[in-house]
Design a protein around this motif. Structure first.
Motif: not given
Lengths: 226, 463
Positions: B31-36, B39-45, B144-157
């Motif tokens: 649960i703790l990790m899930g919440v963390l 939170e982190v994911t939505s912040y990074l997002n 102009l098409v701009l793309v941002r990978d969510n890779g950092s999120l995967f790392v955090v996950t």
């Protein structure tokens, strides 16, 4: 007249002992506590003492020990409410000569007293016992009635010897079981009678005067026929 | 009576507690990790979106050469290619940047979209999986098409998942170690308690359950049981005291009664009618006294803790004597009495007189209940468990449902009422057998009647 001291704290039991022994022609004194009993036993010159195991003031076991320490060899019949084998051994080891458990039959008690009173009537050196024409050789373990040799089993021999050593005296079933087999419990059924019956068949053949007499309610005696 | 053994595996209370504790710990960590994670994911997002909007805003106000330069410059610091762009002409043909095709899911509306599948391209520098993307129309009309990978999120996950796994395994390892260590000590104490309890169950009420200095729950329980035992012991003493008092009170009057009857009998004529009646009364009194002595005897035997009279004894001599003692009685009753024993029997440790009494009771009973013409056998044998002495007869036997009861005081089977005798015999046997630590088995015989077997463990070294 042989003199008996009865040390017993229960008056009624004492009365019965006195009455029973008197009827056997004995003179009986009664002490109802251990202290008086011990004093009488030391002073009195009695031929026998019946001693209750549990007494007020001075305990029965202490009385036996004291008497034996004073080299007073008067035969002692211990009468106790404690029937445990250990208790019997303790009483006899302290110097008691016989041990009877309450509740007891007064004829049982009297028979034991009689045997104790006359326990030295047959000297240890004697090698033959005789009742009428029945003879027992204590060395060769041979028995004969008149001219007839008797073929006895070891137990039958022991039984006959015991009866003949105390000829003329009543021997109870309990005494026989204790003396011949050496056990102190109640074998219950008529076992002793059966063994006496066997012995009787061998020594009292038909036509002969029966020597073994049944004493009703009490036991057996071997004696010259009257 | 054997006590149940403490459970060995997972069912012990320590194991269950530890399992529950581990489960709760793991659940809580999750649960703790899930919440963390959330939170982190939505912040990074949010951060991602924000940077995307910044870029969108920056590039939207440029045009021509200035835009191209700015785009190339923006890529100069992109090592991990989180960001990518593609420049398209008004006809949506690619004219620059790494992105060569506009993702199909992306609407051309200038809003940031989150795409499940990002780009279908062979270029390894381009993000493939989920990404944020936006298509904007710059001032000179190009797209102009701009793309941002969510890779950092995967790392955090991944970091969080790793932490979670480590956490779980690091919980389980000390959990197992703790389980092993923790259950050892209570188990040892339970075994100590069990040892004492077995002595108590075996009939020695002087023993108590062991207490430790810790005063924990186990000690509380043991103390409660001990208090109960105190009470039981006191009650048993009281009951026994009452019995002994009754015995003492009855002993003397019984002696007197017998004596007085005997005296009257002596005084009355030998052949009178009263004489016969008195003989009968004396006989009844004798029965009463014998029964009474039997009762006292059992009580004495049950009291006896010491085994002072115990010796090494030879069962063969004892059995031969027993056979000789009962043979005349059996023969008179028309019963064959056999003794069968091997040439050699191991020595027993016991009280010779008491054992003879016990066996005499068995043989006496067997003869009593066997009808004329029947047979009684005394059979002794030996195996590694000890010496077994069986007394069996061809009498009516003991029904299976009465076998337990026959060892109790005063019990007599229906058949027994036809015979004179005391119901105490077998209980005396049971008391003697208990005193010796022997076993008594009541079974049925091949001869058709009862078979009572005395199981005697070997003497071994004298204690």
């Amino acid at each position: 007249m042989p003199r008996v001291l009865t040390i017993e704290d229960d008056a009624v039991t004492a009365q019965e002992i006195v009455a029973e022994l008197s009827s056997h022609g004995l003179e009986v004194d009664w002490a109802d506590n251990g202290r008086e009993g011990l004093a009488k036993a030391i002073a009195g010159g009695y031929d026998l003492i019946t001693l209750d195991r549990m007494l007020p003031e001075v305990d029965g076991l202490t009385i036996v020990t004291t008497l034996r320490n004073l080299k007073i060899a008067t035969p002692i019949l211990m009468i106790s409410a404690l029937s445990d084998v250990d208790e019997r051994v303790r009483g006899l080891r302290a110097g008691g000569d016989d041990y009877l458990t309450k509740p007891f039959a007064s004829d049982e008690m009297a028979a034991r007293v009689e045997v104790l009173l006359r326990r030295n009537s047959v000297p240890m050196t004697q090698t033959r016992l005789q009742v009428a024409d029945l003879e027992l050789d204590l060395i060769s373990h041979e028995a004969r009635r008149g001219e007839q040799a008797l073929n006895l089993l070891p137990t039958e021999y022991k039984l006959l010897e015991y009866l003949m050593r105390h000829s003329g005296q009543v021997i109870t079933r309990m005494m026989i079981f204790e003396e011949v087999w050496g056990y102190h419990f109640d074998p219950g059924t008529n076992l002793i009678d059966v063994h006496i019956g066997r012995l009787r068949k061998k020594i009292d053949s038909p036509g002969q005067n029966p020597l073994i007499r049944t004493v009703r309610g009490s036991g057996y005696a071997i004696a010259e026929p009257v | 009576m054997p006590l149940p053994n403490p459970s060995k595996g997972w069912s012990s209370s320590t194991s269950r507690l530890l399992a529950l504790y581990s489960f709760l710990f793991v659940a809580w960590s999750s649960i703790l990790m899930g919440v963390l994670y959330f939170e982190v994911t939505s912040y990074l997002n949010k951060l991602t979106r924000h940077s995307m909007l910044q870029r969108q805003h920056l590039f939207a106000h440029m045009s021509g050469k200035q835009l191209d330069d700015a785009l190339v410059a923006s890529q100069a610091f992109e090592e991990r290619s989180f960001d990518a762009y593609g420049l398209f002409d008004t006809q949506l043909n690619p004219i620059g940047g790494r992105i060569r095709a506009i993702p199909s899911e992306l609407g051309l509306d200038g809003k940031v979209h989150e795409l499940k599948r990002c780009l279908d391209a062979d270029d390894p520098h381009l993000p493939r999986d989920s990404c944020d993307a936006v298509a904007i129309k710059v001032q000179d009309g190009r797209w102009l098409v701009l793309v941002r990978d969510n890779g950092s999120l995967f790392v955090v996950t991944r970091i969080i998942l790793d932490a979670l796994l480590w956490g779980i395994s690091l919980t389980l390892i000390p959990g197992f170690a703790g389980w092993y260590l923790l259950r050892r000590r209570p188990l040892k104490r339970i075994r100590a308690i069990q040892a004492q309890a077995e002595l108590i169950v075996a009939g020695d009420l002087t023993h108590r359950l062991p207490l430790s200095a810790r005063r924990d729950e186990l000690d509380m329980l043991a103390a409660i049981v001990n208090a109960m035992l105190d009470r039981i012991e006191r009650l048993m003493h009281e009951v026994k005291g009452v019995c002994d008092n009754i015995a003492h009170d009855l002993r003397t009057p019984l002696t007197r009664l017998r004596a007085q009857l005997y005296r009257i009998r002596q005084q009355s004529g030998s052949d009178s009618a009263e004489g016969a009646a008195l003989d009968q009364a004396i006989g009844e009194t004798d029965t009463l006294m014998a029964r009474f002595r039997g009762l006292l005897r059992i009580s004495e035997l049950e009291d006896r803790q010491r085994r002072a009279g115990f010796v090494r004894l030879d069962p063969q001599g004892l059995l031969a004597e027993l056979h000789d003692f009962y043979l005349p009685l059996a023969e008179d009753g028309g019963i064959r009495l056999h003794l069968e024993q091997p040439a050699q029997l191991a020595a027993l440790h016991g009280d010779r007189e008491l054992l003879f009494e016990a066996l005499a009771n068995l043989v006496g009973n067997a003869i009593k209940f066997t009808p004329e013409g029947g047979q009684v056998r005394i059979v002794a044998n030996e195996d590694e468990a000890g010496v077994h002495i069986a007394v069996e007869d061809s009498g009516p036997g003991i029904p299976a449902d009465e076998r337990e009861a026959v060892l109790k005081r005063f019990y007599r089977s229906e058949e027994g009422h036809r015979h004179a005798g005391f119901g105490l015999g077998l209980s005396i046997v049971a008391a003697i057998v208990d005193l010796h630590g022997f076993g008594l088995e009541v079974a049925s015989s091949a001869l058709g009647g009862a078979r009572l077997v005395l199981h005697c463990p070997l003497a071994g070294p004298v204690k």
